[in-house]
Design a protein around this motif. Structure first.
Motif, PDB file in Angstrom:
ATOM      1  N   GLU A 296       0.836  -1.209   0.000  1.00  0.00           N
ATOM      2  CA  GLU A 296       0.000   0.000   0.000  1.00  0.00           C
ATOM      3  C   GLU A 296       0.869   1.256   0.000  1.00  0.00           C
ATOM      4  O   GLU A 296       0.562   2.230  -0.707  1.00  0.00           O
ATOM      5  CB  GLU A 296      -0.922  -0.014   1.221  1.00  0.00           C
ATOM      6  CG  GLU A 296      -2.015  -1.062   1.169  1.00  0.00           C
ATOM      7  CD  GLU A 296      -2.855  -1.084   2.432  1.00  0.00           C
ATOM      8  OE1 GLU A 296      -2.634  -0.204   3.299  1.00  0.00           O
ATOM      9  OE2 GLU A 296      -3.707  -1.970   2.571  1.00  0.00           O
ATOM     10  N   ASP A 300       0.940   4.097  -2.815  1.00  0.00           N
ATOM     11  CA  ASP A 300       0.676   5.502  -2.468  1.00  0.00           C
ATOM     12  C   ASP A 300       1.785   6.409  -3.000  1.00  0.00           C
ATOM     13  O   ASP A 300       1.509   7.524  -3.483  1.00  0.00           O
ATOM     14  CB  ASP A 300       0.573   5.658  -0.947  1.00  0.00           C
ATOM     15  CG  ASP A 300      -0.719   5.088  -0.391  1.00  0.00           C
ATOM     16  OD1 ASP A 300      -1.706   4.998  -1.157  1.00  0.00           O
ATOM     17  OD2 ASP A 300      -0.738   4.714   0.799  1.00  0.00           O
ATOM     18  N   THR A 333      -2.947  14.236  -0.365  1.00  0.00           N
ATOM     19  CA  THR A 333      -3.633  13.101   0.265  1.00  0.00           C
ATOM     20  C   THR A 333      -2.769  11.840   0.208  1.00  0.00           C
ATOM     21  O   THR A 333      -2.629  11.107   1.191  1.00  0.00           O
ATOM     22  CB  THR A 333      -4.981  12.847  -0.427  1.00  0.00           C
ATOM     23  OG1 THR A 333      -5.801  14.022  -0.324  1.00  0.00           O
ATOM     24  CG2 THR A 333      -5.705  11.663   0.208  1.00  0.00           C
ATOM     25  N   GLY A 334      -2.175  11.593  -0.963  1.00  0.00           N
ATOM     26  CA  GLY A 334      -1.328  10.414  -1.127  1.00  0.00           C
ATOM     27  C   GLY A 334      -0.117  10.443  -0.219  1.00  0.00           C
ATOM     28  O   GLY A 334       0.284   9.405   0.335  1.00  0.00           O
ATOM     29  N   ARG A 336       0.125  11.935   2.717  1.00  0.00           N
ATOM     30  CA  ARG A 336      -0.308  11.659   4.092  1.00  0.00           C
ATOM     31  C   ARG A 336      -0.502  10.152   4.290  1.00  0.00           C
ATOM     32  O   ARG A 336      -0.085   9.584   5.312  1.00  0.00           O
ATOM     33  CB  ARG A 336      -1.614  12.404   4.399  1.00  0.00           C
ATOM     34  CG  ARG A 336      -1.437  13.889   4.657  1.00  0.00           C
ATOM     35  CD  ARG A 336      -2.670  14.473   5.320  1.00  0.00           C
ATOM     36  NE  ARG A 336      -3.862  14.316   4.480  1.00  0.00           N
ATOM     37  CZ  ARG A 336      -4.252  15.188   3.559  1.00  0.00           C
ATOM     38  NH1 ARG A 336      -3.539  16.295   3.342  1.00  0.00           N
ATOM     39  NH2 ARG A 336      -5.347  14.990   2.861  1.00  0.00           N
ATOM     40  N   GLU A 337      -1.137   9.516   3.325  1.00  0.00           N
ATOM     41  CA  GLU A 337      -1.344   8.067   3.425  1.00  0.00           C
ATOM     42  C   GLU A 337      -0.009   7.315   3.386  1.00  0.00           C
ATOM     43  O   GLU A 337       0.161   6.301   4.076  1.00  0.00           O
ATOM     44  CB  GLU A 337      -2.254   7.593   2.295  1.00  0.00           C
ATOM     45  CG  GLU A 337      -3.686   8.113   2.422  1.00  0.00           C
ATOM     46  CD  GLU A 337      -4.541   7.754   1.223  1.00  0.00           C
ATOM     47  OE1 GLU A 337      -3.966   7.266   0.215  1.00  0.00           O
ATOM     48  OE2 GLU A 337      -5.771   7.956   1.288  1.00  0.00           O
ATOM     49  N   ASP A 340       1.591   7.604   6.854  1.00  0.00           N
ATOM     50  CA  ASP A 340       0.898   6.725   7.798  1.00  0.00           C
ATOM     51  C   ASP A 340       1.280   5.262   7.555  1.00  0.00           C
ATOM     52  O   ASP A 340       1.493   4.497   8.505  1.00  0.00           O
ATOM     53  CB  ASP A 340      -0.617   6.886   7.658  1.00  0.00           C
ATOM     54  CG  ASP A 340      -1.100   8.248   8.143  1.00  0.00           C
ATOM     55  OD1 ASP A 340      -0.345   8.914   8.887  1.00  0.00           O
ATOM     56  OD2 ASP A 340      -2.222   8.639   7.778  1.00  0.00           O
ATOM     57  N   GLY A 341       1.355   4.879   6.285  1.00  0.00           N
ATOM     58  CA  GLY A 341       1.727   3.507   5.956  1.00  0.00           C
ATOM     59  C   GLY A 341       3.130   3.168   6.410  1.00  0.00           C
ATOM     60  O   GLY A 341       3.383   2.062   6.916  1.00  0.00           O
TER      61      GLY A 341
END
Length: 461
Positions: A296, A300, A333-334, A336-337, A340-341
């Motif tokens: 993921e 991202d 957005t990508g 931030r993801e 987090d990942g």
């Protein structure tokens, strides 16, 4: 000479046999009734009872071996599927997603370079498309077209030539300096982001679900085998106790050997399955969980890179409902993801081999964001070519940071894949040989029961 009248003074005649009623067979010697009487007669003697008990015990041991063989064969097959089919298919599905996302990123990067697209970028795009097509062919051969995975593969096979056609139109117009090329590239990106990548994501989810199902099947407890083992051992102990009470002989070598054979099967079953469960659980809880998060994160990063490039391609032509640049919003957005990942991946990493590349990726992401802000500030000042250099240039560009992130994630994925494969093979190996061993020991146990009972029967002759 006169003869007496018929029936007077004549010798008596045997009565005529009574015929059976119509539809009812006449009784025959050796019929079911005779057999039942003989069986009851046998059962009233000690030798007869020994024969019956011995036959039942031998049958129980054989049934125990058969049940154990069937259960362990199914679990060994499921464990083999985890290591050699389900997980490789799940990994292929993740690679299909990654190759498609990377192709979209390369197409946008090549477009930004202008009419003279760099050979390295064009080659990367071509390699990504060919790799995705090859994996789709492989997945089609291994998947039923009527399943959810099969339908997603069909969708991707249909959309892939449409996407590549749009990219080629964008390149042709770009080489001629026509602004229509940007529109074609944006349409290609919409096709990729709106249809192809969601289909690839659903394919990955379906294959990962199959992997989890196979792992659960391989880890399920063999309750029937355990129950049959306890029943057989209880019957054998009872038989040996019965023999001791009637003969005062502590040991019957045949029954003792049968008990030992059943105990070995039960112990092998318990130890082998416990080890297999632990290894497969480790493979899923550590290896596969980390692989999911890292896949993921890598996707991202690819999507964020594609949106960063498209921000310069569209130049504000695609806006959100509130008037913001759509691609810049999607980039944020990508990222931030992605961060987090990487945090989740760092927590899941169980050693330096996994945590070190994840740490390097996180550092590169921070560097990427800093360089991106500088590129956006340059573009906002009206220096488009300066911003372009900061995005697709050499040293100090966001492209360089992206490559560092991608390389670190690739290393982390390779490490976790190795961890998963080792654990899954360990689980499969723990069950290997158990089905055949259960059959062999059950046959030996049944033969030992017969030998032990026959030795007792010999004492009555």
């Amino acid at each position: 000479m006169t003869h007496p009248p018929s029936g007077v003074g004549a010798p008596p005649r045997a009565p005529d046999p009574v015929s059976a009623p119509p539809g009812v067979p006449a009784p025959r010697a050796g019929g079911l009734g005779d057999r039942a009487r003989r069986l009851r007669a046998v059962a009233t003697t000690e030798p007869g009872r020994l024969q019956i008990i011995g036959a039942v015990l031998a049958l129980l041991v054989v049934v125990f071996g058969a049940v154990t063989t069937l259960e362990t064969t199914r679990r060994a097959a499921a464990a083999d599927d985890v290591a050699s089919r389900s997980q490789p298919l799940s990994a292929d599905a993740a690679d299909i997603y990654r190759f498609l996302a990377d192709a979209d990123t390369s197409a946008a990067g090549g477009f930004l370079a202008g009419a003279q697209e760099p050979d390295a970028v064009r080659e990367r795009y071509r390699s990504d498309i060919e790799a995705a097509a090859r994996l789709l062919v492989k997945a089609s051969a291994d998947t039923d077209s009527a399943t959810a995975s099969g339908r997603e593969i069909t969708t991707l096979n249909e959309l892939l030539p449409v996407y590549t056609g749009l990219v080629e139109r964008a390149r042709a117009n770009n080489r001629q300096g026509l602004p229509l090329g940007g529109a074609y590239l944006r349409y290609a990106n919409q096709k990729m982001a709106g249809e192809m990548l969601p289909a690839a994501e659903r394919l990955y989810a379906a294959e990962t679900g199959r992997l989890e199902s196979d792992s659960a099947d391989a880890r399920s407890w063999p309750l029937l085998s355990a129950g049959a083992a306890l029943l057989v051992l209880g019957a054998l102990v009872w038989m040996q106790r019965r023999t001791y009470r009637r003969t005062n002989r502590v040991l019957n070598h045949g029954l003792l050997a049968a008990t030992a054979a059943a105990s070995v099967v039960l112990l092998w079953l318990a130890v082998g399955h416990t080890v297999a469960r632990a290894e497969l659980r480790s493979a899923m809880a550590n290896g596969q969980a980390s692989l999911d998060v890292l896949n993921e994160a890598r996707i991202d990063s690819l999507k964020a890179r594609a949106n960063e490039n498209l921000t310069l391609v569209a130049r504000g032509a695609v806006l959100t409902a509130d008037g913001a640049d759509q691609y810049e919003t999607d980039y944020a957005t990508g990222m931030r993801e992605l961060k987090d990942g990487l945090e989740r991946a760092g927590r899941l990493a169980d050693g330096p081999g996994g945590s070190e590349p994840v740490g390097r990726a996180a550092t590169a992401v921070t560097e990427w964001q800093s360089r991106h802000r500088a590129a956006r500030a340059t573009d906002d000042q009206g220096d488009y070519h300066g911003a372009l250099e900061r995005v697709i240039g050499g040293g100090g560009s966001t492209g360089e940071s992206f490559q560092r992130v991608d390389a670190a994630l690739e290393q982390a994925l390779a490490h976790e894949q190795g961890e998963f494969t080792a654990a899954a093979r360990g689980g499969r190996g723990a069950l290997r040989g158990l089905p055949a061993g259960a059959v062999a020991l059950a046959v030996l146990g049944a033969a030992a029961v017969i030998v032990g009972v026959n030795r007792r029967l010999a004492e009555y002759r």
